[in-house]
Design a protein around this motif. Sequence first.
Motif, PDB file in Angstrom:
ATOM      1  N   THR A 154       0.844  -1.196   0.000  1.00  0.00           N
ATOM      2  CA  THR A 154       0.000   0.000   0.000  1.00  0.00           C
ATOM      3  C   THR A 154       0.882   1.250   0.000  1.00  0.00           C
ATOM      4  OG1 THR A 154      -0.134   0.013   2.427  1.00  0.00           O
ATOM      5  CG2 THR A 154      -1.883  -1.125   1.221  1.00  0.00           C
TER       6      THR A 154
ATOM      7  N   THR B 114      -0.957  -0.001  -4.339  1.00  0.00           N
ATOM      8  CA  THR B 114      -2.068   0.934  -4.227  1.00  0.00           C
ATOM      9  C   THR B 114      -1.530   2.355  -4.160  1.00  0.00           C
ATOM     10  OG1 THR B 114      -2.272   1.109  -1.799  1.00  0.00           O
ATOM     11  CG2 THR B 114      -3.296  -0.802  -2.878  1.00  0.00           C
TER      12      THR B 114
ATOM     13  N   ASP C 190      -4.190  -0.309  -8.108  1.00  0.00           N
ATOM     14  CA  ASP C 190      -5.548   0.050  -7.724  1.00  0.00           C
ATOM     15  C   ASP C 190      -5.481   1.361  -6.946  1.00  0.00           C
ATOM     16  OD1 ASP C 190      -8.260  -0.261  -7.746  1.00  0.00           O
ATOM     17  OD2 ASP C 190      -8.343  -1.657  -6.057  1.00  0.00           O
TER      18      ASP C 190
ATOM     19  N   LEU D 265      -6.539   3.533  -3.958  1.00  0.00           N
ATOM     20  CA  LEU D 265      -7.040   3.251  -2.616  1.00  0.00           C
ATOM     21  C   LEU D 265      -6.507   4.291  -1.645  1.00  0.00           C
ATOM     22  CD1 LEU D 265      -8.456   1.300  -0.557  1.00  0.00           C
ATOM     23  CD2 LEU D 265      -6.208   0.210  -0.286  1.00  0.00           C
TER      24      LEU D 265
ATOM     25  N   ALA E 206     -13.225   0.219   1.718  1.00  0.00           N
ATOM     26  CA  ALA E 206     -12.766  -0.106   0.367  1.00  0.00           C
ATOM     27  C   ALA E 206     -11.598  -1.085   0.362  1.00  0.00           C
ATOM     28  CB  ALA E 206     -12.360   1.180  -0.356  1.00  0.00           C
ATOM     29  N   ILE E 207     -11.004  -1.334   1.515  1.00  0.00           N
ATOM     30  CA  ILE E 207      -9.758  -2.104   1.550  1.00  0.00           C
ATOM     31  C   ILE E 207      -9.964  -3.553   1.128  1.00  0.00           C
ATOM     32  CG2 ILE E 207      -7.984  -3.016   3.091  1.00  0.00           C
ATOM     33  CD1 ILE E 207      -8.172  -0.351   4.635  1.00  0.00           C
TER      34      ILE E 207
ATOM     35  N   THR F   7     -10.121  -4.075  -2.642  1.00  0.00           N
ATOM     36  CA  THR F   7      -8.822  -3.973  -3.300  1.00  0.00           C
ATOM     37  C   THR F   7      -8.013  -5.248  -3.108  1.00  0.00           C
ATOM     38  OG1 THR F   7      -8.655  -1.561  -3.205  1.00  0.00           O
ATOM     39  CG2 THR F   7      -6.590  -2.782  -3.201  1.00  0.00           C
TER      40      THR F   7
ATOM     41  N   ARG G 239      -9.452  -8.079  -5.220  1.00  0.00           N
ATOM     42  CA  ARG G 239      -9.154  -7.893  -6.645  1.00  0.00           C
ATOM     43  C   ARG G 239      -7.696  -8.206  -6.951  1.00  0.00           C
ATOM     44  NH1 ARG G 239     -12.751  -3.590  -5.855  1.00  0.00           N
ATOM     45  NH2 ARG G 239     -11.072  -2.080  -5.490  1.00  0.00           N
ATOM     46  N   ALA G 240      -6.810  -7.841  -6.060  1.00  0.00           N
ATOM     47  CA  ALA G 240      -5.390  -8.113  -6.279  1.00  0.00           C
ATOM     48  C   ALA G 240      -5.137  -9.619  -6.329  1.00  0.00           C
ATOM     49  CB  ALA G 240      -4.556  -7.465  -5.176  1.00  0.00           C
TER      50      ALA G 240
END
Length: 302
Positions: A9, A33, A54, A56, A63-64, A67, A70-71
């Motif tokens: 992140t 991110t 993504d 973020l 929202a975490i 993400t 999806r990763a």
Amino acid sequence: MMTRTWLITGIGSGFGRIMAERLLGRGDRVAGTVRDRAAVADLAAAYGSRLWLDVLDVAETDAIAGTVDRAWAALGRIDVVVSNAGYGLMGAAEEVSDAMIRHQIDTNLLGSIMLIRAALPHLRAQGGGRILQLSSMAGQAAFAGGALYHATKWGIEGFVEAVAQEVGVFGIGCTIVQPGGARTDFSRRSAQVAPMSAAYDASPSRMVNHLIADTAHPPAGDPVKMVEAMIASVEQEPAPLRLALGSDAYRVMRARYAERLICLEAQRDVALGTDAEERAEGDAAWFERHRKVAPAPALQRA
């Protein structure tokens, strides 16, 4: 050295940016991110499909999980999760606003907690992995003017230390990274400074304002060397629970540990004298027996 896939992140700047550059440069894959894709447009152009991106803001904790899911869906397996995104809120506790406090906690503490919680089911399902949590020497040593920042770092250290004990049985290793001052943009660009109140001009809390304003004396830490040490820690078995980086971190934390031990020893008689005599020995034995049920950290694997 095996090729790995990393989720990091906050790769737009600081340690996150340096880590992404080093890993991509050696052939690893990175799921990164950012809050603004433009910050890593050069990396996206240079590394193509090896960099998954993504948008973020970890302060938006709802929202975490999306993400993270999806990763994993895009990359299939992620070996190392690096909880890096964060910033420092500086100023006396009375100077910072309620909104500043909430945003600091949402970003540094809740954001990190939710990232790790979202990653754990994936790490368990694939049979293990590593978690690197960026803390700071500020997670063990507190200074006037950084009360809210310290609150988040001390909080995340306790969380990760407990989680490490919970998930070692699944082959998941956790490392709390504790850098000292580093020559990144953290203190001068990423720090948020509360409006100064004249009432605190005589307080030691004003030290942080002077520190941020002083550009003539850069921190000792080399951020590239620090990132290389973070990356190298993933090769260690078992995963080191803590990783101190920088001579200032070593010096300051060592002094604080010694001070705490002296204080604790001075209170020994008081501490031992407050047990319920008929249960003290039995309770201690029960705790030790159940604490040791899980495999020792040495059994953790990457």
